[in-house]
Design a protein around this motif. Structure first.
Motif, short mmCIF file in Angstrom:
data_model
loop_
_atom_site.label_atom_id
_atom_site.label_comp_id
_atom_site.label_asym_id
_atom_site.label_seq_id
_atom_site.Cartn_x
_atom_site.Cartn_y
_atom_site.Cartn_z
N ASN A 120 -81.97 -28.44 88.57
CA ASN A 120 -81.80 -28.85 87.18
C ASN A 120 -81.36 -27.76 86.22
O ASN A 120 -80.75 -28.06 85.21
CB ASN A 120 -83.12 -29.45 86.65
CG ASN A 120 -83.54 -30.67 87.43
OD1 ASN A 120 -82.93 -31.71 87.32
ND2 ASN A 120 -84.57 -30.53 88.25
N CYS A 121 -81.69 -26.54 86.49
CA CYS A 121 -81.50 -25.49 85.50
C CYS A 121 -80.44 -24.47 85.91
O CYS A 121 -79.80 -23.86 85.06
CB CYS A 121 -82.81 -24.75 85.25
SG CYS A 121 -84.26 -25.82 85.29
N CYS A 124 -76.76 -23.92 84.49
CA CYS A 124 -76.54 -23.19 83.24
C CYS A 124 -77.13 -21.79 83.31
O CYS A 124 -76.46 -20.81 83.01
CB CYS A 124 -77.15 -23.94 82.07
SG CYS A 124 -76.31 -25.48 81.69
N HIS A 125 -78.39 -21.71 83.70
CA HIS A 125 -79.08 -20.42 83.61
C HIS A 125 -78.86 -19.52 84.82
O HIS A 125 -79.35 -18.39 84.82
CB HIS A 125 -80.59 -20.65 83.40
CG HIS A 125 -80.91 -21.23 82.07
ND1 HIS A 125 -80.76 -20.53 80.89
CD2 HIS A 125 -81.34 -22.47 81.70
CE1 HIS A 125 -81.11 -21.30 79.87
NE2 HIS A 125 -81.46 -22.48 80.33
N PRO A 136 -78.69 -18.28 78.12
CA PRO A 136 -79.50 -17.05 78.11
C PRO A 136 -80.16 -16.74 79.46
O PRO A 136 -80.41 -17.62 80.26
CB PRO A 136 -80.57 -17.36 77.05
CG PRO A 136 -80.64 -18.84 76.97
CD PRO A 136 -79.27 -19.34 77.28
N THR A 143 -87.75 -13.70 74.78
CA THR A 143 -87.40 -15.09 74.45
C THR A 143 -87.13 -15.25 72.97
O THR A 143 -87.61 -14.48 72.14
CB THR A 143 -88.53 -16.05 74.83
OG1 THR A 143 -89.73 -15.54 74.26
CG2 THR A 143 -88.66 -16.19 76.31
N MET A 144 -86.37 -16.31 72.64
CA MET A 144 -86.11 -16.62 71.24
C MET A 144 -87.27 -17.42 70.66
O MET A 144 -87.60 -17.29 69.50
CB MET A 144 -84.82 -17.43 71.14
CG MET A 144 -83.61 -16.65 71.57
SD MET A 144 -82.10 -17.64 71.54
CE MET A 144 -82.13 -18.39 73.14
N TRP A 145 -87.86 -18.29 71.50
CA TRP A 145 -88.83 -19.24 70.98
C TRP A 145 -90.25 -18.91 71.40
O TRP A 145 -91.18 -19.61 70.99
CB TRP A 145 -88.48 -20.65 71.41
CG TRP A 145 -87.16 -21.10 70.87
CD1 TRP A 145 -85.97 -21.02 71.50
CD2 TRP A 145 -86.92 -21.63 69.58
NE1 TRP A 145 -84.97 -21.47 70.69
CE2 TRP A 145 -85.52 -21.87 69.49
CE3 TRP A 145 -87.72 -21.94 68.48
CZ2 TRP A 145 -84.93 -22.40 68.35
CZ3 TRP A 145 -87.11 -22.48 67.35
CH2 TRP A 145 -85.73 -22.70 67.29
N ILE A 160 -83.21 -27.58 72.90
CA ILE A 160 -82.75 -26.86 71.70
C ILE A 160 -81.43 -27.49 71.27
O ILE A 160 -80.52 -27.64 72.09
CB ILE A 160 -82.54 -25.36 72.01
CG1 ILE A 160 -83.83 -24.76 72.58
CG2 ILE A 160 -82.08 -24.61 70.76
CD1 ILE A 160 -83.65 -23.37 73.17
N LEU A 265 -76.64 -25.43 73.41
CA LEU A 265 -77.35 -26.67 73.67
C LEU A 265 -78.21 -26.53 74.92
O LEU A 265 -77.72 -26.29 76.00
CB LEU A 265 -76.37 -27.83 73.87
CG LEU A 265 -77.09 -29.09 74.36
CD1 LEU A 265 -77.71 -29.83 73.19
CD2 LEU A 265 -76.17 -30.00 75.13
N MET A 266 -79.51 -26.66 74.71
CA MET A 266 -80.44 -26.75 75.83
C MET A 266 -80.90 -28.20 75.86
O MET A 266 -81.48 -28.69 74.90
CB MET A 266 -81.59 -25.79 75.58
CG MET A 266 -82.85 -26.10 76.32
SD MET A 266 -82.75 -25.65 78.06
CE MET A 266 -84.35 -26.25 78.59
#
Lengths: 293, 548
Positions: A120-121, A124-125, A136, A143-145, A160, A265-266
């Motif tokens: 699933n990830c 992108c990651h 990222p 982390t940003m969040w 996000i 876009l996350m």
């Protein structure tokens, strides 16, 4: 019309037909063909008697074995869920600290998380979560969040800038395109941002630009990225002083970011992954982050 | 080609190319805001080029009426050359897409070069371009020789051959522009489909009209197969392509079917395209060129009959095995599997009939690479049909479906059976067609044979391995009940096999290039001394009067 004749090799008669030199033997169909045909037919007919097969007007013959593909699928999915509930229940019920202290449960998290992440990830990651241009690094970078498991879980759940009602919003404004800053200021602040992670950028020649850039930064950027540019979890603005970049730390990438803005876009995973899997992924990412430190 | 036509026929031909030009113009104008317009321009240019050629030669002297006493082989010769051109193009694009699967970045960031657009160029290029031209070219030849009648008129064979190639070009160029109905092997859009329907009806009429004038009391098996091919493909093509264009000025159309009905229609089509295009047609080819080359009578006439009707009847119902474990109701799946299993019997009966025909000629198979091509083709036909029936069994299918095993299966048939029987037949046919004493080089045929065989084996073994590995990886669970491998893991595992596959494809392509060179040089070699009607052929019955 040619007459039948005996073929020397096979000893069989020809049919007497001839086409441009091609003749045919009148060899009887070998017995083995009939045996083969009969056994294949018996097999197939038996199969259609056992399984759902012949159609009628409104219905079809259900087959003696009562097989039903749809029911089988439902049943095996239910069995799978039941089998996995031995650990998914624990994941859902226990709190993060307890789970992380349980070696056997964490073993399952690592094993299953690896697969869920890849499925699933990783697109992108990246396979190891180390990021790709525009996506990222979520294992090594600050982390940003926020990086406690509960916050990560929330990020995964709502996404996000996603379609989720409660989505996190992280907007890097388009300072150049939207004419919030004149071009010369964009260039200056970009130079300043460069010095945050790479002091060697500063020379005697650009000292003045950097000085003005710092002011521009304080006026326009600090509200989101923080006074020192180390990022703020409230706004999701990333740390600009480290070596990790989402969109690239070279001058032209930074300039592109400041000029055009960014809005990564996350996706939201709620509804697509079960709560247990979302929590498991948060544990998995947190675990990898701890290991990377 | 034009010099062979009478004045009246030239006029007719001009009307046809003129009509084509007008249609092209209408498409170009009506579709000016759409990709349809591009195809309109292409059609118009083809029409105009034909028109110009006609005008240039219109006043050439009338042809010798004596020619009507001989077989009409010019369309076959042109068809052979087109077959070879498409072989090289289609296989080259195949190699390209195979390489793309191993190295996905090789698209130059261009839409037309993406995998999704190039793949149908490959499949249509080899199946329709290479296979279809080979079928048309050989069917004209076989039809005339086994009926001892000349083709019924001078224009329609050309109309079919060239019209068919126009369809192929429209199809392939459309894919690269992104035009597709998204139906596998039926990708071309509505206007191309209508055009093919017209061409096909004329093709069938050539067959019927020639057979009606045959001088042999019986119709030879090869012709049954060619006719089944033409007739059933017409039916499949028309039904699967029933669609409504969104406007006459647009290339886009919507299928009449939707949901699972659409899927079932599509795979009824797709499976029978394999059956009647890639099997029946080429069985027709085999039934003529193999016994002819071996100099042996067909092993059993009776076996020919039962296997012909077995194949023709049984294939029709097997299409649903492409949709096992899908939304298709289970009873349809069961029936598809049941018919597929019985189908093996007539398939093997055909293969057996061909191999037994070689009894008494096996020394020729050893010494003559041309005959060896055909014999090997039959062996691959037998193996592939066995595999096909096996894969139609639901339990096997649950492992093989969606994996590269399917691709391996298809290529065992396409490379091992279809391409080998075509090359064997072409090698046998070319010297007679151009009245040359023999092929330019027997050694190059031998080289081609080994290239083709090793290419096929490498390809098929790579895909078997990769398919089974994939299938197993997708269904392996860990102790905790989660999948052990992610999809990307299975892709990584495929990588070496994809490289091997590309190497196999490269060898096969090289073989096709060697064949084209060899045949080209044969055509350029000096003509044979004896110039009677195509060597050892029985002459066409001279009783061919106009209006007959």
């Amino acid at each position: 019309m040619a007459l039948s004749e005996r073929d020397k090799v096979s000893g069989h008669m020809t049919t007497g037909h001839e086409w441009n030199g091609i003749k045919e033997l009148n060899t009887p169909v070998p017995r083995v063909v009939y045996i083969f045909l009969i056994s294949a037919t018996i097999f197939s007919v038996t199969w259609t008697i056992l399984m759902p097969s012949w159609p009628g007007i409104n219905d079809y013959f259900r087959g003696l074995l009562g097989a039903d593909q749809q029911a089988e699928v439902r049943q095996s999915v239910a069995e799978g869920v039941a089998e996995r509930s031995s650990w998914t229940d624990a994941i859902v019920d226990e709190d993060f600290t307890t789970i992380r202290a349980d070696p056997s449960l964490m073993q399952t998290v690592r094993e299953t998380g690896k697969m869920l992440f890849a499925e699933n990830c990783a697109a992108c990651h990246g396979a190891e979560g180390l990021g790709n241009p525009g996506f990222p690094n979520i294992i090594q970078a600050p982390t940003m969040w926020g990086d406690d498991p509960a916050t990560i879980m929330e990020t995964i759940r709502v996404g996000i800038n996603s379609a989720h009602d409660e989505t996190r919003y992280g907007q890097m404004l388009a300072f150049g395109r939207d004419q919030m800053l004149p071009l010369s200021d964009v260039d200056r602040v970009v130079t300043y941002v460069q010095t945050l992670s790479d002091p060697a950028i500063a020379t005697a020649d650009n000292a003045e630009d950097i000085g003005e850039g710092a002011t521009i930064f304080a006026d326009n950027c600090a509200a989101c990225h923080g006074e020192t540019g180390t990022g703020m979890q409230e706004t999701g603005a990333p740390n600009l002083t480290d070596q990790y970049w989402i969109y690239g730390g070279d001058r032209s990438s930074i300039r592109h970011t400041v000029y055009y803005g960014r809005q990564g876009l996350m996706p939201t995973w709620e509804g697509r992954l079960t709560p247990a899997y979302i929590k498991l992924l948060a544990l998995y990412v947190a675990d990898l982050r701890t290991a990377a430190k | 080609m034009i010099a062979d036509l009478t004045r009246a026929e030239r006029t007719w031909a001009m009307i046809i190319v003129g009509g084509l030009t007008v249609i092209g113009l209408a498409m170009a104008v009506g579709g000016r805001n759409d990709l349809l317009g591009v195809h309109g321009w292409m059609v118009m240019i083809v029409g105009l080029a034909g028109f110009a050629m006609m005008i240039r030669q219109f006043d050439a002297p009338e042809p010798d009426p004596e020619r009507l006493q001989h077989y009409y082989d010019a369309p076959t010769r042109a068809g052979i050359i087109l077959t070879l051109i498409w072989a090289v193009i289609g296989m080259f694009v195949g190699l390209w897409v195979a390489t793309l699967l191993a190295f996905p970045d090789l698209t130059f960031d261009a839409a037309w070069a993406s995998f999704g657009r190039l793949r149908p160029v490959h499949t249509s290029g080899v199946i329709f371009g290479f296979g279809g031209n080979a079928l048309i070219a050989t069917s004209y030849h076989v039809l005339q020789r086994t009926t001892r009648a000349r083709l019924p008129d001078q224009i329609s064979p050309w109309f079919v051959l060239l019209g068919y190639n126009l369809f192929c070009v429209i199809a392939a160029s459309g894919y690269m522009m992104g035009l597709t109905q998204s139906k596998e092997y039926a990708e071309p859009e509505w206007y191309a489909d209508i055009w093919l329907t017209i061409v096909w009806v004329v093709y069938f009429s050539i067959y019927i009209r020639t057979l009606m004038r045959r001088k042999e009391p019986h119709i030879y098996v090869a012709n049954w197969y060619y006719m089944a091919f033409i007739l059933v493909v017409a039916m499949l093509h028309i039904i699967n392509n029933l669609a409504v264009p969104i406007s006459l000025g647009s290339a886009k159309s919507y299928s009449l079917f939707s949901g699972v009905q659409d899927a079932m229609t599509q795979w009824w089509y797709g499976h029978n395209a394999v059956a009647f295009f890639l099997t029946s047609g080429f069985l027709g080819m085999m039934y003529y060129y193999l016994p002819k080359r071996a100099g042996r009578p067909i092993f059993s006439y009776r076996l020919s009959i039962i296997s012909f009707w077995g194949i023709t009847f049984m294939y029709m119902w097997a299409g649903s095995h492409h949709l096992h474990y899908t939304a298709l109701p289970q009873w349809v799946q069961t029936l598809g599997m049941a018919f597929s299993v019985v189908l093996l019997v007539p398939s093997w009966a055909s293969a057996g009939n061909a191999l037994m025909t070689l009894n008494g000629a096996w020394h020729k198979v050893r010494d003559d690479a041309v005959l060896r091509f055909m014999a090997l083709a039959v062996i691959f036909y037998g193996l592939t049909t066995l595999e096909g029936s096996f894969m139609a069994i639901q339990a096997v299918n649950s492992l093989s479906h969606y994996t590269d095993w399917t691709i391996g299966h298809v290529h065992a048939g396409a490379l091992g059976w279809v391409a080998m029987i075509v090359f064997g037949s072409l090698y046998a046919l070319v010297p007679t067609m151009w009245k040359r004493p023999k092929l330019y080089s027997a050694k190059l045929v031998e080289v081609h044979f080994w290239l083709a065989l090793s290419g096929t084996l490498i390809y098929v073994f790579a895909m078997w391995n990769s398919g089974v590995t994939q299938g197993l990886m997708w269904r392996t669970y860990s102790e905790s009940g989660a999948l052990t491998y992610s999809f990307i893991d299975s892709l990584v595992a495929m990588h070496p096999y994809y490289i091997a596959r590309a190497i196999g494809g490269l060898l096969f392509l090289l073989g096709a290039i060697v064949a084209s060179y060899n045949i080209g040089m044969t055509i350029r070699s000096p003509i044979a001394e004896t110039s009677d009607d195509a060597g050892q052929d029985l002459p066409a019955q001279p009783a061919l009067q106009a209006g007959e």
